[in-house]
Design a protein around this motif. Structure first.
Motif, PDB file in Angstrom:
ATOM      1  N   PHE A   1       0.868  -1.181   0.000  1.00 47.45           N
ATOM      2  CA  PHE A   1       0.000   0.000   0.000  1.00 47.45           C
ATOM      3  C   PHE A   1       0.902   1.227   0.000  1.00 47.45           C
ATOM      4  CE2 PHE A   1      -3.860   2.201   2.078  1.00 47.45           C
ATOM      5  CZ  PHE A   1      -4.445   2.365   0.833  1.00 47.45           C
ATOM      6  N   GLU A   2       0.902   1.976  -1.097  1.00 43.49           N
ATOM      7  CA  GLU A   2       1.851   3.057  -1.288  1.00 43.49           C
ATOM      8  C   GLU A   2       1.121   4.383  -1.431  1.00 43.49           C
ATOM      9  OE1 GLU A   2       3.800   1.924  -4.840  1.00 43.49           O
ATOM     10  OE2 GLU A   2       4.790   0.170  -3.971  1.00 43.49           O
ATOM     11  N   GLY A   3       1.817   5.453  -1.108  1.00 42.63           N
ATOM     12  CA  GLY A   3       1.247   6.778  -1.281  1.00 42.63           C
ATOM     13  C   GLY A   3       2.100   7.838  -0.628  1.00 42.63           C
ATOM     14  N   ASP A   4       2.019   9.043  -1.155  1.00 40.73           N
ATOM     15  CA  ASP A   4       2.731  10.187  -0.607  1.00 40.73           C
ATOM     16  C   ASP A   4       1.961  10.732   0.591  1.00 40.73           C
ATOM     17  OD1 ASP A   4       4.254  12.381  -0.070  1.00 40.73           O
ATOM     18  OD2 ASP A   4       3.961  13.369  -2.001  1.00 40.73           O
ATOM     19  N   ARG A   5       2.675  10.997   1.675  1.00 41.64           N
ATOM     20  CA  ARG A   5       2.036  11.497   2.885  1.00 41.64           C
ATOM     21  C   ARG A   5       1.307  12.822   2.631  1.00 41.64           C
ATOM     22  NH1 ARG A   5       2.874  10.335   8.202  1.00 41.64           N
ATOM     23  NH2 ARG A   5       4.575   8.937   7.602  1.00 41.64           N
ATOM     24  N   HIS A   6       1.814  13.626   1.688  1.00 39.81           N
ATOM     25  CA  HIS A   6       1.233  14.931   1.415  1.00 39.81           C
ATOM     26  C   HIS A   6       0.168  14.888   0.319  1.00 39.81           C
ATOM     27  CE1 HIS A   6       4.402  16.534   3.936  1.00 39.81           C
ATOM     28  NE2 HIS A   6       5.297  15.901   3.198  1.00 39.81           N
TER      29      HIS A   6
ATOM     30  N   ARG B   1      -0.323  -2.257  -4.767  1.00 34.78           N
ATOM     31  CA  ARG B   1       0.475  -2.922  -5.798  1.00 34.78           C
ATOM     32  C   ARG B   1       0.780  -4.349  -5.366  1.00 34.78           C
ATOM     33  NH1 ARG B   1       3.554  -0.126  -9.394  1.00 34.78           N
ATOM     34  NH2 ARG B   1       3.454   1.682  -7.999  1.00 34.78           N
ATOM     35  N   ALA B   2       0.557  -5.309  -6.253  1.00 34.78           N
ATOM     36  CA  ALA B   2       0.835  -6.720  -5.951  1.00 34.78           C
ATOM     37  C   ALA B   2       2.264  -7.050  -6.350  1.00 34.78           C
ATOM     38  CB  ALA B   2      -0.145  -7.626  -6.689  1.00 34.78           C
ATOM     39  N   SER B   3       3.023  -7.609  -5.408  1.00 35.31           N
ATOM     40  CA  SER B   3       4.371  -8.090  -5.711  1.00 35.31           C
ATOM     41  C   SER B   3       4.437  -9.611  -5.764  1.00 35.31           C
ATOM     42  CB  SER B   3       5.368  -7.563  -4.669  1.00 35.31           C
ATOM     43  OG  SER B   3       5.010  -8.003  -3.367  1.00 35.31           O
TER      44      SER B   3
ATOM     45  N   GLY C   1      -4.124  -1.078  -7.912  1.00 41.34           N
ATOM     46  CA  GLY C   1      -5.426  -0.501  -7.633  1.00 41.34           C
ATOM     47  C   GLY C   1      -5.245   0.905  -7.104  1.00 41.34           C
ATOM     48  N   CYS C   2      -6.137   1.805  -7.449  1.00 41.50           N
ATOM     49  CA  CYS C   2      -6.002   3.224  -7.112  1.00 41.50           C
ATOM     50  C   CYS C   2      -7.107   3.639  -6.145  1.00 41.50           C
ATOM     51  CB  CYS C   2      -6.054   4.080  -8.378  1.00 41.50           C
ATOM     52  SG  CYS C   2      -4.745   3.690  -9.565  1.00 41.50           S
ATOM     53  N   PHE C   3      -6.694   4.374  -5.111  1.00 43.36           N
ATOM     54  CA  PHE C   3      -7.624   4.852  -4.090  1.00 43.36           C
ATOM     55  C   PHE C   3      -7.295   6.309  -3.755  1.00 43.36           C
ATOM     56  CE2 PHE C   3      -7.170   0.307  -3.567  1.00 43.36           C
ATOM     57  CZ  PHE C   3      -8.458  -0.141  -3.359  1.00 43.36           C
TER      58      PHE C   3
END
Length: 466
Positions: free
Chosen positions: A236-241, A248-250, A261-263
């Motif tokens: 689960f990735e994302g910029d804090r700001h 993303r599946a690894s 997938g986008c949230f």
């Protein structure tokens, strides 16, 4: 003559790498302080036993018990390959505060609203705290059961009592067992807890969703064996700001391992973003210093906007600043523009950035970066091409190299209303022969070099506006 006693060895507690001497750093996983002394394994004879059921041809194995079930969160189902498989164990890892607990609580609520019993085990928050968050995000459901526990035996007792079809554990580093050495979150404890959850998931046909922590370098905390035990590993990735998040599946034993997938984090929790391209494009018309490209996140094409600001500087060493872009590729593109396109950038400060918090690291964005720099230098937008996307990797000789998934990228740009695509020339797209592709809905202009791309956009020979 008596046999010499076997020499003790040393083994890494995280990946199992063995050596005859102690070392401070594992030679396989590069972990520090994980190599420990172990006794020589004692070989014993293993007797054959009669199997409880005979082996059968694989085509005769019934597949009814492995039918996928949708979680109710479409973007997560996309990453999983069409839903959760009964008995599957999914590990979701991410940085603190990225929204892991919010996402899994939403998944648990939607699973329960479909009439399927769900057990949510929280080891980090009390039951009242989870209830408060569920009320804020509208994640309440009659079939969603909640337990705040940190003991593995008690968790297994809750499973026997509620008989859920989905188990959520938040997080695996907080669950401990007295049968293993160390404290909860340690290597031995995490391995034992995960192994027990995997065994009960397979025996009961119960899907398990586990939240895992990450280390300061972004890797999943705990032994490397943890990723081998589970069936699916999600990041689960994302910029804090920024409110934009990606799953993303690894690793995925039941589907593709290159999907995303986008949230988006909102006040009411987390929302799906089925068409995220609009989040990364701020301008509907071309303006100086901007360029649009199409990146690939897994198999998903996403539009991204690259901006550049080129200004004269009296300093001997001009500034090269990038945000969301690879600084080394920025320096390379600037050098190619100066050498191959005769663009004097040696006395110009250059600031380059991506829009919307997106991190653009693909080499396919090189041409868009070059276009934005050239556009800012002449202080004019491309002329005669309408809304344009630029795709292509730039070589040191100024040539443009083909990028993977080119047709899918062009189709995405055409779907969003772009008029022209500047792409690398190939055998099926000879240079200098732009044509309108009615199937993709866009005019394709193949070019072989950066200089040809600048000519198509009308940049050569133009001077900076005063």
């Amino acid at each position: 003559m008596a046999k010499a006693a076997a020499k003790p060895g040393f083994r890494c507690s995280e990946c199992g790498w063995a050596t005859v001497r102690w070392v401070g750093r594992c030679g396989e996983c590069q972990a520090w302080g994980s190599v420990q002394e172990v006794g020589a394994p004692k070989l014993r004879e293993v007797r054959a036993q009669a199997p409880t059921s005979g082996a059968v041809p694989i085509a005769r194995v019934p597949s009814e018990g492995s039918a996928r079930a949708l979680t109710g969160v479409g973007e997560l189902d996309r990453v999983l390959g069409g839903g959760l498989v009964p008995g599957a164990v999914v590990l979701l890892a991410g940085e603190p505060g990225v929204g892991k607990s919010t996402l899994v609580l939403e998944v648990a609520a939607r699973w329960a609203r479909a009439g399927r019993r769900t057990l949510y085990v929280s080891g980090e928050e009390s039951a009242a705290q989870v209830r408060l968050r569920a009320g804020r995000t509208d994640a309440l459901a009659d079939e969603l059961y909640l337990a705040a526990e940190t003991d593995l035996g008690t968790v297994l007792g809750h499973i026997e009592q509620t008989d859920p079809s989905l188990l959520v554990v938040d997080s695996v580093q907080t669950i401990g067992t007295p049968d293993a050495d160390g404290s909860p979150g340690g290597v031995t404890q995490v391995r034992e807890v995960t192994g027990a959850l995997v065994r009960i998931a397979k025996s009961r046909g119960m899907a398990v969703l586990i939240i895992g922590h990450v280390t300061k370098d972004g890797s999943i905390a705990g032994p490397r064996l943890l990723e081998h035990l589970v069936d699916v590993v999600l990041a689960f990735e994302g910029d804090r700001h920024s409110g934009f998040r990606m799953v993303r599946a690894s690793k995925n034993r039941f589907g593709p391992a290159d999907e995303v997938g986008c949230f988006e984090l909102v006040d009411a929790g987390i929302a799906e973003v089925p068409d995220p391209s609009g989040l990364f494009v701020s301008q509907s018309v071309a303006v100086p210093g901007t360029a649009i490209t199409v990146t690939m996140e897994g198999r998903r094409p996403l539009l991204a906007e690259v901006q550049a600001l080129v200004t004269p500087t009296p300093q001997q060493n001009p500034s090269r600043v990038s945000a969301g872009l690879d600084r080394q590729r920025l320096a390379m593109v600037l050098a190619v523009l100066q050498k191959r396109c005769r663009m004097p950038l040696h006395n110009q400060d250059c600031h380059a950035s991506s829009v919307g918090g997106a991190r653009v690291t693909e080499p396919s964005a090189d041409l868009a970066l070059a276009v934005s720099i050239a556009s800012s230098y002449v202080d004019a937008a491309p002329v005669g091409v309408g809304r344009v996307v630029a795709l292509g990797e730039i070589g040191l000789a100024g040539e443009l190299r083909r990028v993977p998934g080119l047709e899918r990228r062009i189709a995405e740009a055409g779907r969003l209303g772009f008029d022209t695509a500047i792409v690398p020339a190939s055998l099926d797209l000879p240079p200098g022969r732009g044509h309108r592709d009615e199937r993709l809905g866009i005019t394709i202009k193949p070019v072989a070099t950066v200089m040809e791309a600048m000519e198509e956009l009308g940049f050569p020979g133009r001077r900076r506006a005063s």
